[in-house]
Enzyme design. Structure first.
Site, PDB file in Angstrom:
ATOM      1  N   ASP A 191      24.692   2.092  25.243  1.00  0.00           N
ATOM      2  CA  ASP A 191      23.669   3.023  24.395  1.00  0.00           C
ATOM      3  C   ASP A 191      22.942   2.182  23.172  1.00  0.00           C
ATOM      4  O   ASP A 191      22.629   2.686  22.394  1.00  0.00           O
ATOM      5  CB  ASP A 191      24.474   3.997  23.746  1.00  0.00           C
ATOM      6  CG  ASP A 191      25.697   3.681  22.910  1.00  0.00           C
ATOM      7  OD1 ASP A 191      25.556   2.453  22.157  1.00  0.00           O
ATOM      8  OD2 ASP A 191      26.685   4.187  22.792  1.00  0.00           O
ATOM      9  N   ASP A 200      26.711   9.158  23.470  1.00  0.00           N
ATOM     10  CA  ASP A 200      27.447   8.193  23.353  1.00  0.00           C
ATOM     11  C   ASP A 200      28.186   7.445  24.436  1.00  0.00           C
ATOM     12  O   ASP A 200      28.675   8.323  25.348  1.00  0.00           O
ATOM     13  CB  ASP A 200      28.520   8.426  22.425  1.00  0.00           C
ATOM     14  CG  ASP A 200      29.579   7.377  21.793  1.00  0.00           C
ATOM     15  OD1 ASP A 200      29.048   6.227  21.385  1.00  0.00           O
ATOM     16  OD2 ASP A 200      30.820   7.684  21.743  1.00  0.00           O
ATOM     17  N   THR A 201      27.937   6.188  24.770  1.00  0.00           N
ATOM     18  CA  THR A 201      28.873   5.725  26.046  1.00  0.00           C
ATOM     19  C   THR A 201      29.972   5.125  25.555  1.00  0.00           C
ATOM     20  O   THR A 201      30.284   4.703  24.493  1.00  0.00           O
ATOM     21  CB  THR A 201      27.787   4.569  26.762  1.00  0.00           C
ATOM     22  OG1 THR A 201      27.380   3.546  25.673  1.00  0.00           O
ATOM     23  CG2 THR A 201      26.498   5.178  27.044  1.00  0.00           C
ATOM     24  N   GLU A 218      33.035   2.254  25.028  1.00  0.00           N
ATOM     25  CA  GLU A 218      32.968   0.980  24.516  1.00  0.00           C
ATOM     26  C   GLU A 218      33.219   0.029  25.373  1.00  0.00           C
ATOM     27  O   GLU A 218      34.043   0.130  26.353  1.00  0.00           O
ATOM     28  CB  GLU A 218      33.967   1.032  23.186  1.00  0.00           C
ATOM     29  CG  GLU A 218      33.582   1.927  22.020  1.00  0.00           C
ATOM     30  CD  GLU A 218      32.303   1.698  21.387  1.00  0.00           C
ATOM     31  OE1 GLU A 218      32.086   0.514  21.382  1.00  0.00           O
ATOM     32  OE2 GLU A 218      31.590   2.706  21.293  1.00  0.00           O
ATOM     33  N   ARG A 278      19.421   2.423  19.145  1.00  0.00           N
ATOM     34  CA  ARG A 278      20.674   3.406  19.510  1.00  0.00           C
ATOM     35  C   ARG A 278      20.177   4.452  19.959  1.00  0.00           C
ATOM     36  O   ARG A 278      19.394   5.210  19.475  1.00  0.00           O
ATOM     37  CB  ARG A 278      21.636   3.644  17.988  1.00  0.00           C
ATOM     38  CG  ARG A 278      22.717   4.647  18.338  1.00  0.00           C
ATOM     39  CD  ARG A 278      23.741   3.921  19.248  1.00  0.00           C
ATOM     40  NE  ARG A 278      25.037   4.551  19.372  1.00  0.00           N
ATOM     41  CZ  ARG A 278      25.342   5.691  20.056  1.00  0.00           C
ATOM     42  NH1 ARG A 278      24.470   6.304  20.618  1.00  0.00           N
ATOM     43  NH2 ARG A 278      26.601   6.274  19.869  1.00  0.00           N
ATOM     44  N   ARG A 334      20.144   1.077  12.325  1.00  0.00           N
ATOM     45  CA  ARG A 334      19.879   1.284  13.838  1.00  0.00           C
ATOM     46  C   ARG A 334      18.729   2.416  13.875  1.00  0.00           C
ATOM     47  O   ARG A 334      18.958   3.468  13.314  1.00  0.00           O
ATOM     48  CB  ARG A 334      20.941   1.292  14.523  1.00  0.00           C
ATOM     49  CG  ARG A 334      21.842   0.211  14.726  1.00  0.00           C
ATOM     50  CD  ARG A 334      22.981   0.186  15.750  1.00  0.00           C
ATOM     51  NE  ARG A 334      23.944   1.472  15.547  1.00  0.00           N
ATOM     52  CZ  ARG A 334      25.005   2.095  16.253  1.00  0.00           C
ATOM     53  NH1 ARG A 334      25.503   1.111  16.971  1.00  0.00           N
ATOM     54  NH2 ARG A 334      25.827   3.146  15.783  1.00  0.00           N
TER      55      ARG A 334
END
Length: 283
Positions: free
Chosen positions: A44, A63-64, A66, A58, A109
């Site tokens: 992401d 949310d992908t 980690e 971002r 970001r």
């Protein structure tokens, strides 16, 4: 007295203008322009060239998992999400960005919806493949319902990180609630940038707080207090031409070219309780 009133208006307008400029200055990357992708961080997050500087992007609303760092291994499907985004960004070469209310996160970001050269939206593709979860942080809520719907479908189909059946959604997803049928019809003329809402019931409806959403165009129009008359219609235009014929009966959506004329762009109408009232499918 009139001079004092005019002076107040001038000062107020100047202050309002400064506020608008300040907000726009936070968005150092111009929306609607193509920017070269220069680096890939994870599923992401990536970087683009912004003049002589590199800017970190971002992906908004998602949310992908980690990827590996020095302290721990990658989360399930973190590597897959990272590889998926890298492949699409490499193929695209350049991206176009659009924003919600806040364009920066606390790390500096840029938060953006990312359009690829082929017209697809990277944020949405990750959700559709089950490689990301919805992450909504207020005040950036414009596409919340649409993105929750994409997540729900991937979860239902057990794609990607949903395959185990053990994952839970970070956004406490509940199905979009539909309002009771009240005789509302929604029609869109995309070429003319004109939306018509028809009330076939015998009661007028207060549209205060209602929202009209261009799904593909990622745009939302929020209604101020206005009555949709019984057995009547209301029109909303996003074209300068739309107000010329009957300016008193047309609301102006102060954004140009809302509707996507090259791909299906459904419209959705939500009431003040965020309940889905009407849909135009654009089939």
């Amino acid at each position: 007295m009139k001079r004092l009133y005019l002076l107040f208006l001038i000062v107020f307008s100047a202050l309002a203008g400064c506020t608008a400029v300040d907000k726009l200055s936070e968005r150092t990357i111009k929306a609607g322009e193509w920017h070269e992708v220069t680096d890939y961080i994870d599923g992401d997050t990536f970087r683009i060239k912004n003049g002589k500087e590199a800017e970190t992007i971002r992906l908004l609303y998602i949310d992908t998992p980690e990827v590996a760092n020095d302290d721990k291994g990658s989360e399930p499907y973190g590597n897959e999400a990272s590889a998926f985004s890298k492949k699409l960004l490499e193929e695209s070469g350049e991206v176009r960005l659009t924003y919600d209310q806040e364009a920066k996160d606390r790390y500096g970001r840029t938060l953006a919806i990312v359009e690829l050269k082929d017209g697809r939206i990277l944020n949405e593709l990750l959700l559709q493949e089950g490689l990301a979860k919805v992450l909504i942080v207020e005040p950036n809520v414009k596409m919340e319902n649409v993105y929750k719907g994409l997540e729900q479908q991937a979860q239902h189909d057990m794609l990607g990180l949903w395959r185990s059946g053990e994952e839970t959604s970070q956004s406490d997803v509940v199905p979009v609630k539909k309002a009771e049928q009240i005789g509302i019809k929604l029609e869109v003329n995309k070429q003319s940038e004109l939306v018509t809402i028809t009330n076939s019931s015998y009661d007028s409806i207060d549209l205060d707080g209602w929202k009209l959403v261009s799904v593909r165009g990622n745009q939302t129009y929020t209604f101020e207090p206005i009555q949709l008359p019984a057995q009547g219609t209301l029109r909303i235009t996003s074209s300068q031409q739309g107000t010329k014929t009957d300016p008193d009966s047309v609301l102006v959506w102060e954004v140009d070219n809302v509707w996507n004329n090259n791909e299906p762009d459904p419209a959705e109408l939500y009431n003040e309780n965020n309940e889905l009232v009407a849909v135009w499918e654009d089939e």
